[in-house]
Design an enzyme around this catalytic site. Structure first.
Site, PDB file in Angstrom:
ATOM      1  N   LEU A 160       0.828  -1.199   0.000  1.00  0.00           N
ATOM      2  CA  LEU A 160       0.000   0.000   0.000  1.00  0.00           C
ATOM      3  C   LEU A 160       0.866   1.254   0.000  1.00  0.00           C
ATOM      4  O   LEU A 160       1.715   1.435   0.884  1.00  0.00           O
ATOM      5  CB  LEU A 160      -0.909   0.010   1.238  1.00  0.00           C
ATOM      6  CG  LEU A 160      -1.888  -1.165   1.370  1.00  0.00           C
ATOM      7  CD1 LEU A 160      -2.247  -1.392   2.823  1.00  0.00           C
ATOM      8  CD2 LEU A 160      -3.138  -0.901   0.558  1.00  0.00           C
ATOM      9  N   ASP A 161       0.669   2.099  -0.996  1.00  0.00           N
ATOM     10  CA  ASP A 161       1.282   3.417  -0.972  1.00  0.00           C
ATOM     11  C   ASP A 161       0.596   4.238   0.124  1.00  0.00           C
ATOM     12  O   ASP A 161      -0.560   3.965   0.475  1.00  0.00           O
ATOM     13  CB  ASP A 161       1.105   4.077  -2.338  1.00  0.00           C
ATOM     14  CG  ASP A 161       1.506   5.533  -2.334  1.00  0.00           C
ATOM     15  OD1 ASP A 161       2.653   5.825  -1.946  1.00  0.00           O
ATOM     16  OD2 ASP A 161       0.676   6.383  -2.699  1.00  0.00           O
ATOM     17  N   LYS A 162       1.288   5.239   0.661  1.00  0.00           N
ATOM     18  CA  LYS A 162       0.691   6.033   1.747  1.00  0.00           C
ATOM     19  C   LYS A 162      -0.064   7.249   1.215  1.00  0.00           C
ATOM     20  O   LYS A 162      -1.287   7.295   1.257  1.00  0.00           O
ATOM     21  CB  LYS A 162       1.769   6.489   2.741  1.00  0.00           C
ATOM     22  CG  LYS A 162       1.199   7.296   3.929  1.00  0.00           C
ATOM     23  CD  LYS A 162       2.265   7.692   4.906  1.00  0.00           C
ATOM     24  CE  LYS A 162       3.123   8.827   4.360  1.00  0.00           C
ATOM     25  NZ  LYS A 162       2.377  10.121   4.287  1.00  0.00           N
ATOM     26  N   THR A 163       0.669   8.213   0.696  1.00  0.00           N
ATOM     27  CA  THR A 163       0.071   9.487   0.317  1.00  0.00           C
ATOM     28  C   THR A 163      -0.850   9.338  -0.885  1.00  0.00           C
ATOM     29  O   THR A 163      -0.439   8.895  -1.953  1.00  0.00           O
ATOM     30  CB  THR A 163       1.154  10.525   0.001  1.00  0.00           C
ATOM     31  OG1 THR A 163       2.043  10.615   1.110  1.00  0.00           O
ATOM     32  CG2 THR A 163       0.541  11.883  -0.266  1.00  0.00           C
TER      33      THR A 163
END
Length: 650
Positions: free
Chosen positions: A344-347
């Site tokens: 999962l990417d954050k931003t």
């Protein structure tokens, strides 16, 4: 009986979805042509043929006309006429050197006629023809899902041109046109609201149960319903370029992309035909009983697998589309079902990607209104993302915006301005220490929960601090918990600092959190996991996520992300709702489970049926009944994934 396979896989990760975008027109698919191609149309000719075979069977049973001894003219003629579609497809399969169930049934029918089982041959023919019609009606539900989507769009659109409101056909709307949508009307384009205020029901596109408020500057989707006030919308995307158009393409593409599991179904179907013919030969060698031999050929078959598998894939992709996720083909549906690790990417993925004020901490008795008012003066000329969060809060609090007299910015530190002869400082703790402003500082919470702390001082006195953070999506924590409950390993990848990434990871409850990663390093992490035998899904939204999306077994893009990310991905979450990712993963697993149920069920039915037929416990008539009944049972099992009519019309 199974039709020819309806799904064909493209070897490239670049989907047909992207290739069709040159043509914005959203045209209805030629369902009639597809029905003709795949034999799934229900026509009067088929019903007449079934009725003719049924009447002929009655005539043969009562021996109404038999001019020749031991030769039934009605039975032979009716079997040849009624069985023509079966014989035709069998001949085509022989020419193509394909072993199919039509070929085995042709052998069984001709054998039954050869030994004088005219009534049995007609009943078998009737069963097979009726099964084809029922299969056509069942599979037609999947195709009607496409048609029900097409019915969502209006045929004519109200457009403002040259200060006049005119009605034009929907296919004549142009990018940049101002479209007027009255209360209760469907929105025909993807665009931005430029006038009006209303609530829009987006359930058909994003799956959101509640209507969403829309004001100037908000985006809207084609196919959604304007509930209250009139809206003026600047058209940005038309036809197949809209999110709505992509949903239709996803369902259409489901009929054309062949997943590996569909190839497995075809292979298994072929093996079962060889098994049936081999068992029939062995039965005849051992028993010398022609009736038992024919029964073995009739009872065995993989029609439920061959027809049920593409139907399950079509249903799963259609259901996912209705729930708010576009799966670009059966290949990626199967890959989703096998995923065991989600990156999962954050931003922009787990967070909104826009810093917002989380908390205003008072010092020396000053309130939030005073702190934000002073900070907004200093940040008035700043382009820093944190400054935008301060200005947004000032607007919310209806604080008048004032221009500073002097402005200076120290990169990475803070802002110093002069306003009406008094100094204002807004910046980091180091910035305040540098200016000797250490008395009365609130407790340092910098980095807590991934937040950045901005201190505010006015006229030599500290007012307090503002804690700003990129806010987590409200569904993110539950989505991560649901994925872990499904046995999936969750890993957070971010280009942000390790401290901030670790803090967000703890809040979410992910298994691992890695920060400070460049785009190439994210892709490298995906490669490392795949080399260890992990099936990886990557979820991202930005250009920097594109390499990792391409490298993963399944790339999943947020609908609010960049065009590059959406093009690189195999699955698109239309409303950027992570809970839809969980639902899509569940649909993919359920699809795989249903297909495996059909596999195992067919093997069991065939094995038991062949054994019973070989030992004389099944006559050809009963064998045909078991064959057709089991086929329809497996097809109906696959229909459990098709979207219900209530879902299609939400």
């Amino acid at each position: 009986m199974s039709s020819s396979p309806m799904i064909e896989k493209s070897p490239s990760k670049t989907s047909e979805l992207g290739q069709k975008r040159d043509s914005p027109d959203l045209k209805e698919p030629d369902l009639g042509a597809e029905q003709e191609e795949h034999g799934h149309g229900v026509e009067w000719a088929e019903l007449v043929r079934i009725a003719f075979v049924a009447l002929a069977a009655v005539a043969v049973w009562f021996r109404l006309w038999e001019p020749f001894p031991r030769l039934c003219v009605i039975g032979i003629a009716a079997a040849l006429i009624g069985g023509y579609p079966i014989f035709k497809e069998a001949f085509e399969n022989i020419v193509e050197r394909k072993m199919t169930m039509e070929l085995s049934m042709t052998i069984a029918l001709l054998s039954a006629l050869a030994i004088g089982e005219f009534f049995t041959a007609l009943v078998i023919t009737g069963f097979v023809l009726a099964a084809e019609v029922l299969e056509g009606l069942t599979v037609g539900r999947g195709r009607r899902a496409i048609q029900s989507l097409l019915d969502f769009l209006p045929r004519t659109v109200a457009v403002r041109r040259d200060d006049q409101l005119i009605e034009v056909p929907s296919d004549q709307v142009q990018v940049g046109d101002i479209v007027i949508v009255k209360p209760g009307g469907r929105i025909p384009v993807d665009g931005v609201v430029v006038g009006g205020h209303s609530f829009v029901e987006q359930a058909a596109i994003t799956g959101e149960a509640m209507a969403v408020e829309k004001t100037q500057g908000d985006g809207v989707y084609a196919g959604t319903i304007n509930q209250s006030g009139a809206l003026e919308i600047a058209a940005q995307k038309l036809g197949r370029d809209t999110t709505f158009g992509r949903i239709i393409e996803a369902v259409e593409h489901a009929e054309k992309s062949r997943a590996p599991i569909q190839k497995t179904a075809d292979r298994l179907a072929g093996y079962l035909v060889y098994f049936a013919l081999g068992a029939a030969i062995l039965t005849f060698i051992i028993t010398h009983n022609v009736r038992s031999t024919i029964s073995v050929v009739i009872v065995a078959g993989a029609c439920g697998i061959a027809a049920g598998t593409p139907l399950a894939i079509l249903g799963a992709i259609g259901r996912a589309a209705h729930q708010g996720a576009i799966i670009k083909g059966g290949l990626y549906l199967e890959a989703l079902a096998a995923v065991d690790t989600v990156l999962l990417d954050k931003t922009g993925t787990l967070t909104f990607g826009t810093p917002q004020i989380r908390e205003v901490v008072s010092a020396n008795g000053f309130g939030e209104q005073q702190i934000i008012a002073v900070a907004s003066i200093a940040e008035r000329k700043s382009e820093h993302p944190l400054a935008k969060a301060v200005m947004a809060r000032a607007t919310e609090l209806a604080i008048p915006l004032a221009e500073p007299d002097e402005f200076s910015y120290t990169p990475g530190r803070g802002v110093r301005v002069s306003y009406k002869g008094e100094e204002i400082l807004v910046g980091s703790l180091a910035f305040f220490v540098e200016h000797g402003m250490t008395r009365g500082l609130p407790m340092n919470g910098n980095g807590a929960g991934g937040a950045s702390e901005v201190y505010v001082a006015h006229a030599g006195q500290v007012l307090g601090s503002i804690r700003i953070a990129d806010v987590l999506r409200p569904e993110a924590k539950n989505a991560v918990a649901d994925m872990r409950q499904m046995g999936l390993r969750t890993v957070l990848l971010s280009g942000d600092t390790q401290d901030v990434t670790s803090s967000v990871g703890r809040d979410l409850g992910v298994d691992e959190a890695l920060g400070g990663l460049l785009p190439g390093q994210k892709a490298k992490r995906v490669t490392e996991l795949r080399s260890k035998g992990r099936n990886v899904a990557m979820v991202g939204d930005g250009i920097n996520d594109a390499p990792a999306l391409m490298e993963a077994n399944v790339g999943i893009a947020m609908g609010s992300g960049t065009d590059v990310a959406r093009e690189s991905a195999d699955v698109i979450l239309i409303g950027s709702d992570l809970s839809k990712l969980v639902e899509t993963l569940r649909v993919a697993r359920r699809c795989r489970g249903i297909i495996m149920q059909n596999f195992v069920g067919t093997l069991v039915v065939d094995s038991v049926g062949v054994g019973m037929a070989a030992f004389g416990f099944l006559n050809p008539l009963l064998a045909a009944f078991i064959h057709v009944t089991s086929e329809l049972a497996f097809i109906l099992n696959s229909t459990r994934l098709l979207p219900r009519s209530s879902e299609a019309s939400r």
